[in-house]
Enzyme design. Structure first.
Site, PDB file in Angstrom:
ATOM      1  N   LYS A  98      -8.803   4.108  -2.318  1.00  0.00           N
ATOM      2  CA  LYS A  98      -9.196   3.614  -1.002  1.00  0.00           C
ATOM      3  C   LYS A  98     -10.462   4.318  -0.522  1.00  0.00           C
ATOM      4  O   LYS A  98     -10.532   5.543  -0.461  1.00  0.00           O
ATOM      5  CB  LYS A  98      -8.058   3.834  -0.009  1.00  0.00           C
ATOM      6  CG  LYS A  98      -8.260   3.164   1.341  1.00  0.00           C
ATOM      7  CD  LYS A  98      -6.984   3.290   2.179  1.00  0.00           C
ATOM      8  CE  LYS A  98      -7.107   2.525   3.487  1.00  0.00           C
ATOM      9  NZ  LYS A  98      -5.856   2.596   4.266  1.00  0.00           N
ATOM     10  N   CYS A 120      -5.228  -2.194   2.575  1.00  0.00           N
ATOM     11  CA  CYS A 120      -5.082  -2.155   4.032  1.00  0.00           C
ATOM     12  C   CYS A 120      -6.402  -2.481   4.757  1.00  0.00           C
ATOM     13  O   CYS A 120      -6.993  -3.521   4.535  1.00  0.00           O
ATOM     14  CB  CYS A 120      -4.520  -0.796   4.437  1.00  0.00           C
ATOM     15  SG  CYS A 120      -3.725  -0.742   6.050  1.00  0.00           S
ATOM     16  N   GLU A 161       0.827  -1.197   0.000  1.00  0.00           N
ATOM     17  CA  GLU A 161       0.000   0.000   0.000  1.00  0.00           C
ATOM     18  C   GLU A 161       0.868   1.257   0.000  1.00  0.00           C
ATOM     19  O   GLU A 161       1.846   1.355   0.752  1.00  0.00           O
ATOM     20  CB  GLU A 161      -0.904   0.031   1.238  1.00  0.00           C
ATOM     21  CG  GLU A 161      -1.838   1.242   1.239  1.00  0.00           C
ATOM     22  CD  GLU A 161      -2.563   1.458   2.558  1.00  0.00           C
ATOM     23  OE1 GLU A 161      -3.754   1.806   2.521  1.00  0.00           O
ATOM     24  OE2 GLU A 161      -1.950   1.276   3.619  1.00  0.00           O
TER      25      GLU A 161
END
Length: 316
Positions: free
Chosen positions: A136, A170, A45
């Site tokens: 994200k 994540c 990430e």
């Protein structure tokens, strides 16, 4: 054989907040994996150009603090604008080596004005084409001080030999509904990218594998205090409270039965290889398939908005 896929996990440190040097490290790593005939390589990430570690160590939530503003500006300058062709060399390497790539990066999104940052997971196929850019959905805790929330456009899966691959960033991997969005599209190889940390990968990797009856690849970066470049703005402030190890890796692979294929690897830097056999997916789906024979869409169903969000809609 179409049912076999050789994957490479890049458990390495970026050249922190240095876009050009990190791009070069990515290219060299792809070329190294190509020598081992890897067909998919995954980077952690925000690997390009690095995770915003300063937020936890420089009073990141302090209002109008000069150090945070200057570090954010430096971060923005070293983030990627895909529309400007900044991933072209990586796409070329993917095509030349017939290697698919999942790359965690900071995106300075042009369609959102070009000034805010998105933690994006980019999928490049074996033809060197960018097929999805997943921003994200919800930055975690202090990440919200420097990253903007994304949208559902990147909740997509992709064919790779006999596999169907998808990925999340994540703590998105803890969000049941984004996971279900990928499962419902036939995902059977799940890619989870992390900034680093055994504490992140040791539980969720096996859990997602067992829930989805899919292979799960968790890829984490590394970061030690000694990895910070000497020319990093306000390096003295960052190091004043930073621990010696900020990200210890923990990259791992679990099989469709939820058991380890590669247990989390901590501390060592380099490429980690494994060949996956698609037949294992069919074996484990025999007794459980969360979106197939073990689902009840007449009772529960997920609706997903995959529109790319923007503040303007021009009609010229």
């Amino acid at each position: 054989m179409e049912n076999l896929l050789k994957v490479a996990m890049a458990q390495i440190a970026p050249v922190w907040l240095n876009k050009q040097a990190t791009l070069e490290k990515i290219e060299n790593t792809i070329q190294e994996a190509a020598k081992e005939k890897a067909e998919l390589i995954v980077f952690g990430e925000a690997f390009l150009p690095g995770y915003p570690f300063w937020l936890a160590h420089t009073e990141g939530a302090a209002w109008d603090l000069k150090v945070n503003k200057e570090l954010h500006a430096h971060y923005t300058r070293n983030s990627i604008q895909i529309e400007a062709g900044e991933l072209d060399a990586i796409c070329k390497l993917a095509h030349e080596n017939k290697m698919a790539i999942y790359l965690g990066m900071m995106e300075r999104a042009k369609d959102r004005g070009g000034h805010s940052l998105y933690c994006s997971l980019v999928y490049i196929n074996q033809n060197g084409e960018i097929k999805s850019v997943h921003r994200k959905l919800q930055p975690t805790y202090d990440e919200r001080l420097t990253w903007a929330p994304g949208d559902g456009n990147g909740l997509q899966v992709h064919p790779l030999k006999q596999f169907t691959v998808g990925g999340l960033n994540c703590w998105e991997n803890w969000m049941p509904l984004p996971r279900a969005a990928l499962y419902g599209q036939g995902e059977n190889l799940h890619v989870a990218v992390w900034p680093g940390g055994l504490h992140n990968t040791k539980d969720i990797t096996r859990f997602v594998a067992r829930e989805s009856r899919s292979f799960v690849i968790s890829v984490s970066s590394l970061m030690k205090a000694s990895d910070f470049p000497k020319d990093t703005p306000h390096l003295d402030k960052i190091l004043e409270k930073a621990p010696n190890i900020l990200a210890d890796g923990g990259s791992a692979i679990a099989g469709p039965d939820g058991e380890w294929i590669i247990e989390p690897i901590v501390g060592s830097e380099g490429l980690i290889y494994q060949t996956l056999d698609f037949n294992r997916v069919y074996e484990e789906r025999q007794n459980f398939d969360p979106v197939g024979h073990y689902s009840r869409p007449d009772v529960t169903k997920l609706h997903i908005n995959r529109e790319r969000q923007s503040t303007v809609d021009f009609k010229d």
